[in-house]
Motif scaffolding. Structure first.
Motif, PDB file in Angstrom:
ATOM      1  N   ALA A   3       0.840  -1.191   0.000  1.00  0.00           N
ATOM      2  CA  ALA A   3       0.000   0.000   0.000  1.00  0.00           C
ATOM      3  C   ALA A   3       0.880   1.247   0.000  1.00  0.00           C
ATOM      4  O   ALA A   3       2.014   1.224   0.468  1.00  0.00           O
ATOM      5  N   LEU A   4       0.327   2.317  -0.533  1.00  0.00           N
ATOM      6  CA  LEU A   4       1.026   3.602  -0.581  1.00  0.00           C
ATOM      7  C   LEU A   4       0.259   4.605   0.263  1.00  0.00           C
ATOM      8  O   LEU A   4      -0.970   4.681   0.201  1.00  0.00           O
ATOM      9  N   LEU A   5       0.983   5.378   1.049  1.00  0.00           N
ATOM     10  CA  LEU A   5       0.382   6.447   1.849  1.00  0.00           C
ATOM     11  C   LEU A   5       1.105   7.746   1.539  1.00  0.00           C
ATOM     12  O   LEU A   5       2.339   7.813   1.603  1.00  0.00           O
ATOM     13  N   VAL A   6       0.347   8.778   1.191  1.00  0.00           N
ATOM     14  CA  VAL A   6       0.911  10.107   0.975  1.00  0.00           C
ATOM     15  C   VAL A   6       0.122  11.085   1.835  1.00  0.00           C
ATOM     16  O   VAL A   6      -1.109  11.126   1.754  1.00  0.00           O
ATOM     17  N   ARG A  30      -4.334   8.911  -7.310  1.00  0.00           N
ATOM     18  CA  ARG A  30      -4.824   7.599  -7.791  1.00  0.00           C
ATOM     19  C   ARG A  30      -4.820   7.533  -9.315  1.00  0.00           C
ATOM     20  O   ARG A  30      -4.305   6.582  -9.920  1.00  0.00           O
ATOM     21  N   ASP A  31      -5.419   8.542  -9.961  1.00  0.00           N
ATOM     22  CA  ASP A  31      -5.538   8.520 -11.418  1.00  0.00           C
ATOM     23  C   ASP A  31      -4.169   8.617 -12.088  1.00  0.00           C
ATOM     24  O   ASP A  31      -3.929   7.957 -13.109  1.00  0.00           O
ATOM     25  N   GLY A  32      -3.271   9.419 -11.516  1.00  0.00           N
ATOM     26  CA  GLY A  32      -1.946   9.550 -12.105  1.00  0.00           C
ATOM     27  C   GLY A  32      -1.159   8.270 -12.044  1.00  0.00           C
ATOM     28  O   GLY A  32      -0.495   7.872 -13.026  1.00  0.00           O
ATOM     29  N   LEU A  33      -1.222   7.570 -10.918  1.00  0.00           N
ATOM     30  CA  LEU A  33      -0.500   6.300 -10.791  1.00  0.00           C
ATOM     31  C   LEU A  33      -1.150   5.209 -11.627  1.00  0.00           C
ATOM     32  O   LEU A  33      -0.472   4.349 -12.191  1.00  0.00           O
ATOM     33  N   ALA A  34      -2.482   5.256 -11.719  1.00  0.00           N
ATOM     34  CA  ALA A  34      -3.186   4.263 -12.545  1.00  0.00           C
ATOM     35  C   ALA A  34      -2.815   4.436 -14.012  1.00  0.00           C
ATOM     36  O   ALA A  34      -2.631   3.455 -14.744  1.00  0.00           O
ATOM     37  N   VAL A 137       3.474  12.734 -10.484  1.00  0.00           N
ATOM     38  CA  VAL A 137       2.040  12.779 -10.178  1.00  0.00           C
ATOM     39  C   VAL A 137       1.754  13.705  -9.002  1.00  0.00           C
ATOM     40  O   VAL A 137       0.781  14.476  -9.014  1.00  0.00           O
ATOM     41  N   LEU A 138       2.582  13.642  -7.985  1.00  0.00           N
ATOM     42  CA  LEU A 138       2.384  14.489  -6.807  1.00  0.00           C
ATOM     43  C   LEU A 138       2.521  15.967  -7.170  1.00  0.00           C
ATOM     44  O   LEU A 138       1.701  16.796  -6.745  1.00  0.00           O
ATOM     45  N   VAL A 181      10.417  11.447  -2.488  1.00  0.00           N
ATOM     46  CA  VAL A 181       9.805  12.474  -3.329  1.00  0.00           C
ATOM     47  C   VAL A 181       9.764  13.785  -2.544  1.00  0.00           C
ATOM     48  O   VAL A 181       9.968  13.805  -1.318  1.00  0.00           O
ATOM     49  N   SER A 182       9.494  14.872  -3.243  1.00  0.00           N
ATOM     50  CA  SER A 182       9.411  16.179  -2.592  1.00  0.00           C
ATOM     51  C   SER A 182       8.343  17.023  -3.267  1.00  0.00           C
ATOM     52  O   SER A 182       8.007  16.812  -4.441  1.00  0.00           O
ATOM     53  N   VAL A 183       7.803  17.983  -2.509  1.00  0.00           N
ATOM     54  CA  VAL A 183       6.836  18.927  -3.049  1.00  0.00           C
ATOM     55  C   VAL A 183       6.757  20.121  -2.111  1.00  0.00           C
ATOM     56  O   VAL A 183       6.929  19.981  -0.890  1.00  0.00           O
ATOM     57  N   LEU A 184       6.554  21.307  -2.651  1.00  0.00           N
ATOM     58  CA  LEU A 184       6.438  22.541  -1.862  1.00  0.00           C
ATOM     59  C   LEU A 184       7.650  22.752  -0.953  1.00  0.00           C
ATOM     60  O   LEU A 184       7.533  23.280   0.149  1.00  0.00           O
TER      61      LEU A 184
END
Length: 691
Positions: A3-6, A30-34, A137-138, A181-184
């Protein structure tokens, strides 16, 4: 697969936007990884959203996506190769861009690309790693969140960030492993924060699957928006003690977005405030304090329920504090109500002249005069009490200049009713002041009184005509004056109340109150309301063919449209329907091509062929019956009677030459078809049913 948790941890997010933000965050990841084929077929995404976090838990996420066979177009052969087959500079340049060389040319395949031949590069692309895919995706998801207002802030390292609120931590766990990964400006880890008051320490999340339970058990946070909402509803019901808790969905959603550990407490206010209209008190509690009022047998009680973000064994301070806070709010409402009653509604009318309605349409006073004129016209059409309609229309906007409505615009109309009753106005006039805003939204109740219906129609028609008169029509998704909603309100009243009103006459009466009107404004508004009518009927489950058959006749009166539609549906189910619909379409085409005006009457002496005589006789028997049924509103029976004409109609077209050389015969046959066409198309244009 693990499972993935973000999770993205932030400052307090805007409560009215939290639900959408949480859903969009989860759906985007979800949609981006799918799309990158990193999710199994049975993968499930669970969204989490609290005042300080957006998160998603996704089951069955692969570490690496599957290899993929690719076929990329390189260049058209005519550009890539010379006449002798030698590679040209554009091809060599393209190969270099693709990481290939001239030695790879033999491995390129040739195939048709439309009408020209092209070179293609066929290869197997390795699956994308989760870390790379999640980073892309993030980043995309965060950039596309439905943020109501972007905030600018600086991080500790001086970097500038634009986001809905300052973000402090990022978690990305695949199973128990951190995804880099990183963001902001944040690097992913496995550390979160619990409840702001109940959990002081940082919270280490061991794995993706333990996220929700860890927050609940160790952080005093219910991460799921839906679970918090359900908990609040259950607690409200438990403390209702048999009373009705006034809990609109919007308030429930907003309160859910304000707490991470919801606890409901019971509070009270002084009974003396119950002398104020309950709508005022309820709105005060809901709008200003986010409280849940309670009713017993439809009457407001002095108990109200609050949702706190703190659980304590001694809630006296929380309860006392909220009771102290609400008291001045209720006192303000009582003061406004007391002051407003000192001046009658009728005496407030001159003040409307100083309230701007629209810079091109004048003041509310001018608008009020137009609504009065339209209401008088409608009352005359309905043969209703014109005096009541005029009085109600005249007073309908007077409460806009009261203190209570100035503080709470949502109470317009509602307070007008209270003040009108206090002034001694007729009961139906008072009710009409409240009802003339109805229906306010899809599914809202229609006005119950005749006077209320008249003023509601007048008010909405004035708005529509006025804005069409100055050319301010809705465009695309933009409808700042809610003209579509006003049109649907008119449609609902005309149809559901089966009002004997002609729509063109209503529109004409509305435009008659304006001094300056665009050349096509009236026609444009008629088209607009007919278009809204078509959409409304389709939403009710009628097919495009059924609706087109009825509305293409542009019926003036809309009250009987549902009966027409049911008649068309019943006719379409008959075995004769398709043959008659096709014949009707054929007749229409013949009449359109006829030279000159087709005679209105049929000369029986000129009916030479047995088939045309049989059709004339059959029509002579069926048409009068169908016409009588139509006149009585029995549309289904009327069409069923006409269905008996199938056999003579088929025989007519099999055995009769309509366009005979003899002009007299030709015109007589056209007249017969014209009569048939008119009889068949009184309920609906049956040719629209032809397949």
């Amino acid at each position: 697969m693990n499972a993935l948790l973000v999770e993205l941890l932030t400052e307090e997010l805007p409560p009215k936007a939290l639900k959408k933000l949480g859903e969009a965050f989860a759906a985007g990841l979800r949609d981006g990884l799918a799309a990158r084929k990193l999710l199994a077929a049975g993968s499930v995404a669970t969204a989490y959203a609290t005042p300080r976090r957006l998160a998603v838990h996704i089951t069955q996420v692969a570490t690496v996506g599957p290899d993929e066979a690719r076929r990329d177009k390189v260049l058209p052969v005519a550009v890539a190769l010379g006449a002798d087959g030698t590679p040209q500079p554009p091809l060599l340049k393209k190969l270099a861009a693709l990481g290939l060389s001239e030695a790879d040319i033999p491995r390129l395949t040739r195939a048709m690309d439309g009408k020209a031949e092209a070179l293609f590069h066929e290869y197997t692309a390795p699956g994308q790693a989760l870390a790379d895919a999640l980073q892309t995706v993030l980043t995309d998801t965060v950039a596309k969140l439905p943020i109501p207002k972007v905030m600018f802030y600086e991080r500790d390292d001086g970097t500038a960030v634009n986001f809905v609120r300052p973000a402090h931590k990022l978690i990305a766990l695949h199973g128990s492993s951190v995804v880099p990964v990183s963001v902001l400006g944040l690097q992913a880890g496995n550390v979160s924060l619990g409840h702001r008051f109940h959990c002081e320490d940082e919270l280490v999340i061991a794995s993706a699957d333990t996220y929700a339970s860890s927050l609940r058990e160790h952080g005093k946070v219910v991460a799921s928006f839906a679970e918090r909402r359900a908990s609040i509803e259950a607690q409200l019901k438990h403390l209702s003690r048999g009373d009705e808790v006034i809990a609109p969905d919007a308030l429930l959603d907003e309160v859910t977005a304000l707490v991470e550990w919801p606890v409901v407490y019971e509070c009270h206010f002084e009974r003396e405030f119950l002398e104020v209209p309950q709508e005022c008190l309820i709105l005060t509690m809901q709008t200003n304090q986010k409280y849940f009022a309670t009713q017993k047998d439809g009457k407001l009680t002095n108990r109200f329920l609050i949702v706190s973000n703190i659980e304590t064994t001694d809630p006296s301070q929380i309860i006392g504090g909220n009771e102290r806070v609400v008291r001045p709010r209720l006192a303000d409402a009582r003061f406004f109500f007391t002051q407003d009653k000192k001046l009658k509604l009728a005496d407030r009318l001159p003040k409307l002249a100083s309230v701007v309605y629209h810079n091109k349409l004048g003041s509310q006073g001018e608008r009020n005069a137009r609504v009065v004129a339209i209401a008088q016209a409608i009352a005359t059409m309905l043969k209703a009490d014109a005096a009541k309609a005029e009085r109600a229309a005249m007073l309908s906007k007077a409460d806009l200049v009261t203190d209570m409505v100035g503080e709470f615009p949502e109470l317009q109309g509602i307070m007008g009713r209270y003040y009108a009753l206090h002034d001694g106005e007729d009961t139906e006039v008072a009710e009409a002041i409240k009802e003339h805003y109805q229906p306010r939204f899809a599914g809202d109740a229609l006005p119950a009184t005749t006077t209320g219906t008249i003023v509601a129609l007048a008010d909405k028609l004035e708005t529509l005509a006025g804005l069409f008169a100055i050319g301010q029509l809705p465009t695309g998704d933009k409808d700042p004056f809610a003209l579509r909603r006003h049109a649907l309100g008119v449609i609902r009243m005309l149809i559901e109340k089966d009002l004997p009103l002609a729509v063109p006459a209503l529109v004409q009466a509305a435009f008659g109150t304006f001094k300056t009107v665009g050349e096509t404004a009236q026609a444009d508004l008629l088209t607009f309301v007919y278009d809204r009518l078509v959409g409304a009927l389709r939403e009710q489950g009628y097919s495009a063919q059924e609706v087109d058959a009825v509305i293409s006749l542009r019926p003036n009166r809309w009250g009987d449209i549902p009966r027409r539609l049911e008649a068309v549906r019943a006719f379409a189910a008959l075995p004769e329907s398709q043959a008659l619909a096709a014949a009707n379409k054929r007749i229409g085409n013949i009449l359109k091509k006829a030279e000159g005006e087709v005679p209105g009457g049929v000369d029986a002496a000129l009916l030479k062929e047995p088939a045309e005589q049989a059709l004339h006789n059959a029509m002579h028997g069926a048409t009068p019956i169908a016409d009588k049924l139509f006149a009585n509103g029995e549309y289904t029976a009327s069409l069923r009677e006409l269905a008996s004409l199938r056999a003579p109609v088929d025989a007519f077209f099999d055995g009769v030459m309509v366009n005979a050389e003899d002009a007299a015969l030709r015109n007589n046959r056209l007249a017969l078809l014209k009569q048939l066409h008119e009889a068949m198309n009184r309920v609906a244009d049956l040719s629209k049913l032809a397949v």
